[in-house]
Design an enzyme around this catalytic site. Structure first.
Site, PDB file in Angstrom:
ATOM      1  CG  ASP A  12     -30.246   7.934  -7.936  1.00 24.99           C
ATOM      2  OD1 ASP A  12     -29.272   7.419  -7.365  1.00 24.99           O
ATOM      3  OD2 ASP A  12     -31.101   8.629  -7.358  1.00 24.99           O
ATOM      4  CE  LYS A  15     -23.522   8.304 -10.139  1.00 20.90           C
ATOM      5  NZ  LYS A  15     -24.945   8.589 -10.173  1.00 20.90           N
ATOM      6  N   GLY A  39     -25.822   5.665  -3.870  1.00 18.32           N
ATOM      7  CA  GLY A  39     -26.366   4.312  -3.828  1.00 18.32           C
ATOM      8  C   GLY A  39     -26.280   3.764  -5.236  1.00 18.32           C
ATOM      9  CG  HIS A  40     -23.173   3.856  -7.144  1.00 19.30           C
ATOM     10  ND1 HIS A  40     -21.850   4.203  -7.199  1.00 19.30           N
ATOM     11  CD2 HIS A  40     -23.846   5.020  -7.068  1.00 19.30           C
ATOM     12  CE1 HIS A  40     -21.739   5.534  -7.168  1.00 19.30           C
ATOM     13  NE2 HIS A  40     -22.946   6.041  -7.074  1.00 19.30           N
ATOM     14  CD  GLN A 226     -23.046  12.270  -4.619  1.00 20.34           C
ATOM     15  OE1 GLN A 226     -21.903  12.672  -4.651  1.00 20.34           O
ATOM     16  NE2 GLN A 226     -23.390  11.190  -3.951  1.00 20.34           N
TER      17      GLN A 226
HETATM   18  P1  GDP Z   1     -26.380   5.150  -9.847  1.00 21.34           P
HETATM   19  O1  GDP Z   1     -26.526   5.804  -8.517  1.00 21.34           O
HETATM   20  O2  GDP Z   1     -26.084   6.116 -10.930  1.00 21.34           O
HETATM   21  O3  GDP Z   1     -25.409   3.998  -9.814  1.00 21.34           O
HETATM   22  O4  GDP Z   1     -27.815   4.540 -10.206  1.00 21.34           O
HETATM   23  P2  GDP Z   1     -28.759   3.704  -9.216  1.00 21.34           P
HETATM   24  O5  GDP Z   1     -28.179   2.358  -9.046  1.00 21.34           O
HETATM   25  O6  GDP Z   1     -29.073   4.488  -8.000  1.00 21.34           O
HETATM   26  O7  GDP Z   1     -30.100   3.667 -10.066  1.00 21.34           O
HETATM   27  C1  GDP Z   1     -30.128   3.124 -11.361  1.00 21.34           C
HETATM   28  C2  GDP Z   1     -31.126   1.954 -11.379  1.00 21.34           C
HETATM   29  O8  GDP Z   1     -31.409   1.599 -12.702  1.00 21.34           O
HETATM   30  C3  GDP Z   1     -30.592   0.710 -10.713  1.00 21.34           C
HETATM   31  O9  GDP Z   1     -31.648   0.018 -10.128  1.00 21.34           O
HETATM   32  C4  GDP Z   1     -30.015  -0.086 -11.891  1.00 21.34           C
HETATM   33  O10 GDP Z   1     -30.024  -1.488 -11.641  1.00 21.34           O
HETATM   34  C5  GDP Z   1     -30.983   0.250 -12.978  1.00 21.34           C
HETATM   35  N1  GDP Z   1     -30.427   0.307 -14.337  1.00 21.34           N
HETATM   36  C6  GDP Z   1     -29.227   0.787 -14.742  1.00 21.34           C
HETATM   37  N2  GDP Z   1     -29.142   0.766 -16.086  1.00 21.34           N
HETATM   38  C7  GDP Z   1     -30.321   0.290 -16.548  1.00 21.34           C
HETATM   39  C8  GDP Z   1     -30.864   0.082 -17.868  1.00 21.34           C
HETATM   40  O11 GDP Z   1     -30.252   0.354 -18.908  1.00 21.34           O
HETATM   41  N3  GDP Z   1     -32.133  -0.421 -17.921  1.00 21.34           N
HETATM   42  C9  GDP Z   1     -32.854  -0.696 -16.791  1.00 21.34           C
HETATM   43  N4  GDP Z   1     -34.077  -1.188 -16.943  1.00 21.34           N
HETATM   44  N5  GDP Z   1     -32.370  -0.511 -15.568  1.00 21.34           N
HETATM   45  C10 GDP Z   1     -31.129  -0.010 -15.437  1.00 21.34           C
HETATM   46  P1  IMO Z   2     -25.845   8.504  -6.586  1.00 15.87           P
HETATM   47  O1  IMO Z   2     -24.343   8.401  -6.547  1.00 15.87           O
HETATM   48  C1  IMO Z   2     -29.324  11.080  -6.267  1.00 15.87           C
HETATM   49  C2  IMO Z   2     -29.024  14.459  -3.484  1.00 15.87           C
HETATM   50  C3  IMO Z   2     -29.935  14.421  -2.275  1.00 15.87           C
HETATM   51  C4  IMO Z   2     -30.168  15.901  -2.069  1.00 15.87           C
HETATM   52  C5  IMO Z   2     -28.794  16.515  -2.408  1.00 15.87           C
HETATM   53  C6  IMO Z   2     -27.918  16.779  -1.193  1.00 15.87           C
HETATM   54  O2  IMO Z   2     -26.555   7.270  -6.174  1.00 15.87           O
HETATM   55  O3  IMO Z   2     -26.286   9.037  -7.912  1.00 15.87           O
HETATM   56  P2  IMO Z   2     -26.483  15.186   0.373  1.00 15.87           P
HETATM   57  O4  IMO Z   2     -26.888  14.052   1.255  1.00 15.87           O
HETATM   58  O5  IMO Z   2     -25.514  14.824  -0.699  1.00 15.87           O
HETATM   59  O6  IMO Z   2     -26.056  16.398   1.140  1.00 15.87           O
HETATM   60  O7  IMO Z   2     -27.850  15.627  -0.373  1.00 15.87           O
HETATM   61  O8  IMO Z   2     -28.162  15.569  -3.250  1.00 15.87           O
HETATM   62  N1  IMO Z   2     -28.172  13.265  -3.657  1.00 15.87           N
HETATM   63  C7  IMO Z   2     -28.389  12.311  -4.576  1.00 15.87           C
HETATM   64  N2  IMO Z   2     -29.413  12.157  -5.460  1.00 15.87           N
HETATM   65  N3  IMO Z   2     -28.313  10.196  -6.252  1.00 15.87           N
HETATM   66  C8  IMO Z   2     -27.275  10.360  -5.394  1.00 15.87           C
HETATM   67  O9  IMO Z   2     -26.163   9.593  -5.443  1.00 15.87           O
HETATM   68  C9  IMO Z   2     -27.308  11.431  -4.470  1.00 15.87           C
HETATM   69  N4  IMO Z   2     -26.485  11.856  -3.484  1.00 15.87           N
HETATM   70  C10 IMO Z   2     -27.016  12.993  -3.008  1.00 15.87           C
HETATM   71  O10 IMO Z   2     -31.129  13.737  -2.557  1.00 15.87           O
HETATM   72  O11 IMO Z   2     -31.075  16.386  -3.008  1.00 15.87           O
HETATM   73 MG    MG Z   3     -27.904   5.985  -6.973  1.00 19.40          MG
END
Ligand code: GDP
Ligand code: IMO
Ligand code: MG
Length: 432
Positions: A12, A15, A39-40, A226
């Site tokens: 999270d 990415k 979840g992106h 991840q």
């Molecule tokens: P990922 O799994 O690595 O793709 O990240 P997620 O999407 O799960 O979580 C990142 C969150 O931060 C999302 O809600 C993005 O829209 C938000 N985000 C990403 N980059 C930035 C940033 O530079 N500033 C802010 N405020 N939000 C960001």
């Molecule tokens: P993105 O791509 C954050 C974590 C779960 C748990 C561990 C194992 O959005 O960054 P799993 O279901 O993979 O067997 O769970 O990994 N986990 C993540 N945490 N972002 C993710 O994906 C994750 N995918 C798995 O919360 O701790």
């Molecule tokens: Mg994510």
């Protein structure tokens, strides 16, 4: 030219946003590990798209997206995502945009059930992983146990496929009473015709596709899911995911490794830290070293919208940890960092003007170390040694306070901060 993008923390990091930004120049974006545990979130012009399985390059109309063989693929999630993107007008015909490796393993109902059964039965014990419950671990387990079902296996004759499905179900039979397992077998078989129909036009020999991309000089972006600290070998085992999240994994999970010989590897990191699920991290704002931390953590969670994009769980919050980040750079093979979400802390009164960065850990016996330990059980007992930094006014390299933080990060981890994110939108990122 190939670029690999990885999470440099516990997931999270942002990415999806960076992939979406870089995809403007990519011909092909490739997922090579994980599944719909990811979840992106992408924001474009005030509109949010959340992707779990389809690579985050999909919003650029000329970019094709490959799901590589290292991914574990839940067909129902793929079809749901495709139909959502069609409704949003992203594409009309998925065959022009989405490709699926014939060797990718499927997440079938029994694997999701097993994930949930294990999670529920281990709750409250040290064996509880806090998975996303999407069947990821059992799917990789079935693969390693040689009872998995791959996309290509769907096109065997019925008797052969039924035999393979029996071997898969038998391998997990001890989790179920016979009637329940039988119901799952019947339910799974009923899904097969739809899977066959919908996956066939997307199915490719991914090695041939990547070889062609390489030979014709295409820009290929490999999108990790991840983060390195959740890597099966190099993360906080056993509180990790079940796939390999480091750069070499891209050459295995989307197999034409020659394309990676001159690749650059970008690690995405938040300014602060978050984690979902079980497993400790040393700089978590638990309040045991400083009672104010809990309040600060809550403020950051709220300001940064730190709730899981897949499960909605509140993310645990921590201070920046350069010991962990340097470990991620070393084992991940990271060449440069994208530093995200510094904007979240601007004007946040609860911070009291101070941002903490760990540069070493102190054990109970007072010994200090700046190497990330292999034993996950001790992480919450280590006392981080912090350096304090003044909070910046703008998450911009021209802001003196932010520039000081960037310089310290670069000095400690030994690679440059190349990108800075300053908001969720596609355009809110700059390259230094
Ligand atoms: P990922 O799994 O690595 O793709 O990240 P997620 O999407 O799960 O979580 C990142 C969150 O931060 C999302 O809600 C993005 O829209 C938000 N985000 C990403 N980059 C930035 C940033 O530079 N500033 C802010 N405020 N939000 C960001
Ligand atoms: P993105 O791509 C954050 C974590 C779960 C748990 C561990 C194992 O959005 O960054 P799993 O279901 O993979 O067997 O769970 O990994 N986990 C993540 N945490 N972002 C993710 O994906 C994750 N995918 C798995 O919360 O701790
Ligand atoms: Mg994510």
């Amino acid at each position: 030219m190939a670029t690999i993008l990885l999470g440099a923390q516990w997931g999270d990091e942002g990415k999806g946003k960076v992939v979406d930004h870089l995809s403007a120049k990519a011909d092909l974006v490739v997922r090579f590990q994980g599944g719909n545990n990811a979840g992106h979130s992408l924001w474009v012009g005030g509109k949010k798209t959340v992707l779990h399985l389809i690579p985050s390059g999909i919003l650029h109309s000329r970019t094709r997206c490959l799901i590589g063989e290292g991914v574990v693929l839940d067909p129902q999630v793929l079809f749901h995502e495709i139909s959502g993107l069609k409704q949003a007008g992203v594409f009309q015909d998925e065959r022009e945009r989405i490709l699926v490796s014939e060797r990718a393993h499927l997440i079938l109902p029994v694997l999701k059930e097993v994930d949930l059964i294990r999670e529920n039965s281990s709750r409250g014990t040290s064996g509880h992983i806090g998975t996303t419950g999407r069947g990821i671990g059992p799917a990789y387990e079935a693969k390693a146990r040689r009872v998995g079902i791959r996309v290509i296996d769907l096109y065997s004759d019925d008797a052969t496929l039924l035999g393979k499905l029996d071997r898969l179900h038998d391998a997990f039979a001890h989790h179920f009473d016979p009637d329940t397992l039988n119901e799952i077998r019947v339910r799974t078989w009923a899904l097969i015709p739809g899977f066959r129909r919908s996956l066939e036009p997307l199915m490719v020999d991914s090695t041939a596709l990547l070889k062609h991309a390489h030979d014709s000089g295409q820009e290929v972006l490999f999108e990790g899911a991840q983060g390195v600290m959740l890597d099966l070998d190099h993360g906080t085992y056993p509180y990790v995911t079940s796939s390999f999240t480091t750069a070499p994994s891209a050459g295995i999970g989307a197999a034409f490794p020659k394309i990676l010989r001159s690749s650059r590897v970008i690690g995405v990191a938040k300014v602060y830290l978050t984690r979902v699920g079980s497993g400790d991290f040393p700089t978590e704002m638990r309040g045991d070293h400083d009672p104010d931390e809990v309040r600060i953590g809550e403020a950051i969670r709220k300001a940064g919208g730190e709730f899981g994009a897949t499960t909605g769980r509140p993310r645990r919050i921590g201070w920046q940890d350069l010991v962990a980040l340097r470990h991620a750079v070393e084992v991940g093979g990271i060449d440069e960092i994208a530093l995200m979400k510094g904007d979240v802390l601007c004007g946040l009164d609860e911070m009291g003007g101070v941002f903490k960065v760990a540069t070493a850990y102190e054990g109970a016996d007072g010994t200090r170390s700046d190497r990330f330990p292999a034993r996950a059980e001790i992480l919450s007992k280590l006392k981080p040694v912090y350096e304090n930094f003044p909070i910046w006014k703008h998450a911009h390299p021209d802001d003196p306070a932010f520039a000081t933080l960037i310089a310290r990060i670069e000095d400690f981890i030994g690679v440059p901060v190349r990108f800075v994110g300053f908001g969720p939108d596609r355009e809110q990122i700059l390259e230094r």
